[in-house]
Scaffold this motif. Sequence first.
Motif, PDB file in Angstrom:
ATOM      1  N   GLY A   1      71.437  -2.328 -83.247  1.00 57.07           N
ATOM      2  CA  GLY A   1      70.072  -2.990 -83.168  1.00 57.07           C
ATOM      3  C   GLY A   1      69.077  -1.954 -82.985  1.00 57.07           C
ATOM      4  O   GLY A   1      68.096  -1.816 -83.453  1.00 57.07           O
ATOM      5  N   GLN A   2      69.170  -1.039 -81.870  1.00 57.98           N
ATOM      6  CA  GLN A   2      68.422  -0.100 -81.562  1.00 57.98           C
ATOM      7  C   GLN A   2      68.207   0.930 -82.680  1.00 57.98           C
ATOM      8  O   GLN A   2      67.118   1.416 -83.006  1.00 57.98           O
ATOM      9  N   ILE A   3      69.024   1.399 -83.442  1.00 59.24           N
ATOM     10  CA  ILE A   3      69.214   2.091 -84.572  1.00 59.24           C
ATOM     11  C   ILE A   3      68.650   1.560 -85.633  1.00 59.24           C
ATOM     12  O   ILE A   3      67.672   2.304 -86.196  1.00 59.24           O
ATOM     13  N   ASN A   4      68.723   0.370 -86.055  1.00 59.75           N
ATOM     14  CA  ASN A   4      67.874  -0.246 -87.054  1.00 59.75           C
ATOM     15  C   ASN A   4      66.544  -0.447 -86.833  1.00 59.75           C
ATOM     16  O   ASN A   4      65.540  -0.386 -87.791  1.00 59.75           O
ATOM     17  N   ASP A   5      66.213  -0.910 -85.418  1.00 56.93           N
ATOM     18  CA  ASP A   5      64.707  -0.998 -85.105  1.00 56.93           C
ATOM     19  C   ASP A   5      63.966   0.334 -85.460  1.00 56.93           C
ATOM     20  O   ASP A   5      62.796   0.282 -85.830  1.00 56.93           O
ATOM     21  N   TYR A   6      64.528   1.610 -85.282  1.00 59.45           N
ATOM     22  CA  TYR A   6      63.680   2.828 -85.474  1.00 59.45           C
ATOM     23  C   TYR A   6      63.950   3.086 -86.910  1.00 59.45           C
ATOM     24  O   TYR A   6      63.033   3.768 -87.490  1.00 59.45           O
ATOM     25  N   GLY A   7      64.986   2.561 -87.746  1.00 60.82           N
ATOM     26  CA  GLY A   7      65.078   2.570 -88.959  1.00 60.82           C
ATOM     27  C   GLY A   7      65.808   3.862 -89.240  1.00 60.82           C
ATOM     28  O   GLY A   7      65.877   4.502 -90.403  1.00 60.82           O
ATOM     29  N   ALA A   8      66.656   4.275 -88.264  1.00 60.02           N
ATOM     30  CA  ALA A   8      67.650   5.530 -88.441  1.00 60.02           C
ATOM     31  C   ALA A   8      68.702   4.944 -89.230  1.00 60.02           C
ATOM     32  O   ALA A   8      68.882   4.078 -89.541  1.00 60.02           O
ATOM     33  N   VAL A   9      69.570   6.235 -89.477  1.00 57.75           N
ATOM     34  CA  VAL A   9      70.586   6.017 -90.050  1.00 57.75           C
ATOM     35  C   VAL A   9      71.970   5.979 -89.343  1.00 57.75           C
ATOM     36  O   VAL A   9      72.139   6.838 -88.667  1.00 57.75           O
ATOM     37  N   PRO A  10      72.399   4.794 -89.319  1.00 59.73           N
ATOM     38  CA  PRO A  10      73.918   4.743 -88.553  1.00 59.73           C
ATOM     39  C   PRO A  10      74.960   5.646 -88.853  1.00 59.73           C
ATOM     40  O   PRO A  10      75.603   5.359 -90.203  1.00 59.73           O
TER      41      PRO A  10
ATOM     42  N   GLN B   1      58.785  10.725 -80.529  1.00 57.93           N
ATOM     43  CA  GLN B   1      57.452  11.717 -80.050  1.00 57.93           C
ATOM     44  C   GLN B   1      57.518  12.772 -80.927  1.00 57.93           C
ATOM     45  O   GLN B   1      56.778  13.332 -81.336  1.00 57.93           O
ATOM     46  N   VAL B   2      58.872  13.339 -81.305  1.00 60.10           N
ATOM     47  CA  VAL B   2      58.934  14.437 -82.254  1.00 60.10           C
ATOM     48  C   VAL B   2      58.285  14.163 -83.833  1.00 60.10           C
ATOM     49  O   VAL B   2      57.651  14.952 -84.506  1.00 60.10           O
ATOM     50  N   GLY B   3      58.536  12.837 -84.162  1.00 60.61           N
ATOM     51  CA  GLY B   3      58.052  12.460 -85.088  1.00 60.61           C
ATOM     52  C   GLY B   3      58.970  12.528 -86.177  1.00 60.61           C
ATOM     53  O   GLY B   3      58.626  12.957 -87.655  1.00 60.61           O
ATOM     54  N   ILE B   4      60.451  12.555 -86.299  1.00 65.42           N
ATOM     55  CA  ILE B   4      61.273  12.549 -87.024  1.00 65.42           C
ATOM     56  C   ILE B   4      61.477  11.329 -87.904  1.00 65.42           C
ATOM     57  O   ILE B   4      61.626  10.276 -87.242  1.00 65.42           O
ATOM     58  N   PRO B   5      61.537  11.292 -88.939  1.00 65.62           N
ATOM     59  CA  PRO B   5      61.511  10.179 -89.849  1.00 65.62           C
ATOM     60  C   PRO B   5      63.143   9.436 -89.879  1.00 65.62           C
ATOM     61  O   PRO B   5      64.056  10.287 -89.655  1.00 65.62           O
TER      62      PRO B   5
ATOM     63  N   THR C   1      67.379   9.108 -76.781  1.00 64.52           N
ATOM     64  CA  THR C   1      67.461   9.673 -77.967  1.00 64.52           C
ATOM     65  C   THR C   1      66.348   9.570 -78.780  1.00 64.52           C
ATOM     66  O   THR C   1      65.627  10.148 -79.415  1.00 64.52           O
ATOM     67  N   LEU C   2      66.166   8.061 -78.910  1.00 57.15           N
ATOM     68  CA  LEU C   2      65.405   7.495 -80.023  1.00 57.15           C
ATOM     69  C   LEU C   2      63.538   7.783 -79.456  1.00 57.15           C
ATOM     70  O   LEU C   2      62.718   7.851 -80.293  1.00 57.15           O
ATOM     71  N   GLU C   3      63.451   7.617 -77.981  1.00 65.24           N
ATOM     72  CA  GLU C   3      62.294   7.808 -77.690  1.00 65.24           C
ATOM     73  C   GLU C   3      61.899   9.472 -78.110  1.00 65.24           C
ATOM     74  O   GLU C   3      60.730   9.538 -78.322  1.00 65.24           O
ATOM     75  N   ILE C   4      62.890  10.336 -77.682  1.00 67.80           N
ATOM     76  CA  ILE C   4      62.533  11.877 -78.183  1.00 67.80           C
ATOM     77  C   ILE C   4      62.260  11.900 -79.815  1.00 67.80           C
ATOM     78  O   ILE C   4      61.094  12.500 -80.093  1.00 67.80           O
ATOM     79  N   ALA C   5      63.140  11.383 -80.299  1.00 66.90           N
ATOM     80  CA  ALA C   5      62.867  11.322 -82.126  1.00 66.90           C
ATOM     81  C   ALA C   5      61.656  10.861 -82.280  1.00 66.90           C
ATOM     82  O   ALA C   5      60.885  11.318 -83.017  1.00 66.90           O
TER      83      ALA C   5
ATOM     84  N   SER D   1      64.964   8.262 -92.020  1.00 62.61           N
ATOM     85  CA  SER D   1      65.580   8.611 -93.157  1.00 62.61           C
ATOM     86  C   SER D   1      66.580   9.996 -92.791  1.00 62.61           C
ATOM     87  O   SER D   1      67.489  10.394 -93.631  1.00 62.61           O
ATOM     88  N   LYS D   2      66.077  10.770 -91.688  1.00 65.32           N
ATOM     89  CA  LYS D   2      66.528  11.894 -91.559  1.00 65.32           C
ATOM     90  C   LYS D   2      67.242  12.224 -90.159  1.00 65.32           C
ATOM     91  O   LYS D   2      67.573  13.202 -89.801  1.00 65.32           O
ATOM     92  N   LEU D   3      67.445  10.992 -89.439  1.00 64.28           N
ATOM     93  CA  LEU D   3      67.817  10.738 -88.250  1.00 64.28           C
ATOM     94  C   LEU D   3      69.295  10.074 -88.181  1.00 64.28           C
ATOM     95  O   LEU D   3      69.136   8.797 -88.551  1.00 64.28           O
ATOM     96  N   ILE D   4      70.222  10.759 -87.911  1.00 62.44           N
ATOM     97  CA  ILE D   4      71.620  10.065 -87.999  1.00 62.44           C
ATOM     98  C   ILE D   4      72.062   9.806 -86.821  1.00 62.44           C
ATOM     99  O   ILE D   4      72.295  10.918 -86.021  1.00 62.44           O
ATOM    100  N   ILE D   5      72.149   8.702 -86.090  1.00 66.61           N
ATOM    101  CA  ILE D   5      72.580   8.309 -84.843  1.00 66.61           C
ATOM    102  C   ILE D   5      74.127   7.848 -85.047  1.00 66.61           C
ATOM    103  O   ILE D   5      74.491   6.890 -85.640  1.00 66.61           O
ATOM    104  N   ASP D   6      74.871   8.842 -84.303  1.00 64.21           N
ATOM    105  CA  ASP D   6      76.311   8.703 -84.961  1.00 64.21           C
ATOM    106  C   ASP D   6      77.353   8.092 -83.792  1.00 64.21           C
ATOM    107  O   ASP D   6      76.712   7.878 -82.563  1.00 64.21           O
ATOM    108  N   HIS D   7      78.451   7.775 -83.894  1.00 62.09           N
ATOM    109  CA  HIS D   7      79.433   6.972 -83.019  1.00 62.09           C
ATOM    110  C   HIS D   7      78.764   5.645 -82.729  1.00 62.09           C
ATOM    111  O   HIS D   7      78.837   5.175 -81.436  1.00 62.09           O
ATOM    112  N   THR D   8      78.100   5.113 -83.769  1.00 59.64           N
ATOM    113  CA  THR D   8      77.291   3.837 -83.693  1.00 59.64           C
ATOM    114  C   THR D   8      78.609   2.740 -83.353  1.00 59.64           C
ATOM    115  O   THR D   8      79.645   2.704 -83.871  1.00 59.64           O
ATOM    116  N   THR D   9      77.992   1.740 -82.401  1.00 63.58           N
ATOM    117  CA  THR D   9      78.934   0.729 -82.136  1.00 63.58           C
ATOM    118  C   THR D   9      77.997  -0.557 -82.240  1.00 63.58           C
ATOM    119  O   THR D   9      76.794  -0.484 -82.351  1.00 63.58           O
TER     120      THR D   9
END
Length: 256
Positions: free
Chosen positions: A174-183, A155-159, A149-153, A161-169
Amino acid sequence: MSLRNMIDSHTHLHLIPYEGLEEMARQGITRAVSCAVVFMARYAESYFDQYRALQAFHRPLASSAGVEMYTAVGIHPAGIPEDWPRVIEHLGGFLSEEGVVAVGEVGMNQGSQVEKNVLRAQLEVARDYGVPAVVHTPKENKKYITDQTLEIAGQVGIPGSKLIIDHTTLDIIGQINDYGAVPGMTIRDKDLSPADLVENLDSFSNGILNSDYRNISHSNPTGMLDAVEYMMARGVDPSVVSSLARDKAAEVFGIY
Ligand SMILES: [Zn+2]
């Protein structure tokens, strides 16, 4: 419970019984982002009809119970219609409506080619319209699917701050924070527990709480409050609690 005007950042209000909506409002969850999902959808029209119903029927209904509803529109991986490109074509029109704040619920369960294509197309729409995307992660193969999912995101170039990766465990934070996405943090058994959240609060501090009510398993319309009450009982800084239960979601979705 002293926190008011909380935001459930991911739920499905059209599945919640009316008493559940009233209970949300009574306990201070007075705003909620309601994500589209049509299980086993075969036709694009199934989604169009649901988007219309969410906006024209369920929003006023939720409001009458005391919950201000915001809508997310998208194709859920549990129901990808054969003619899914038609949904993509019309998504922008729905995103332009008042009260529609995000693309969602989108994401992948298996990581199949069609799931990847549908996710990529929807993230491109979110990017082009400058709205956040609410992205589901599955119970099985969570780390692998999150990577994909993060690889596709990326490539698309979505920042982030606009990417919520849900059902975080704990597995994927760690992967979510590395991208800077919102858990997105769904508080329930088998997703995130209040104890895991508090013990790892620094990792989750950029996140947004939700209940993700659905009627296909045990579910609680006010489930996110388990985390709020647990944090308050353990003396977590009230500004952190407010951020997780209200302020961060207000910023991400632009609802004030
Ligand atoms: Zn959901």
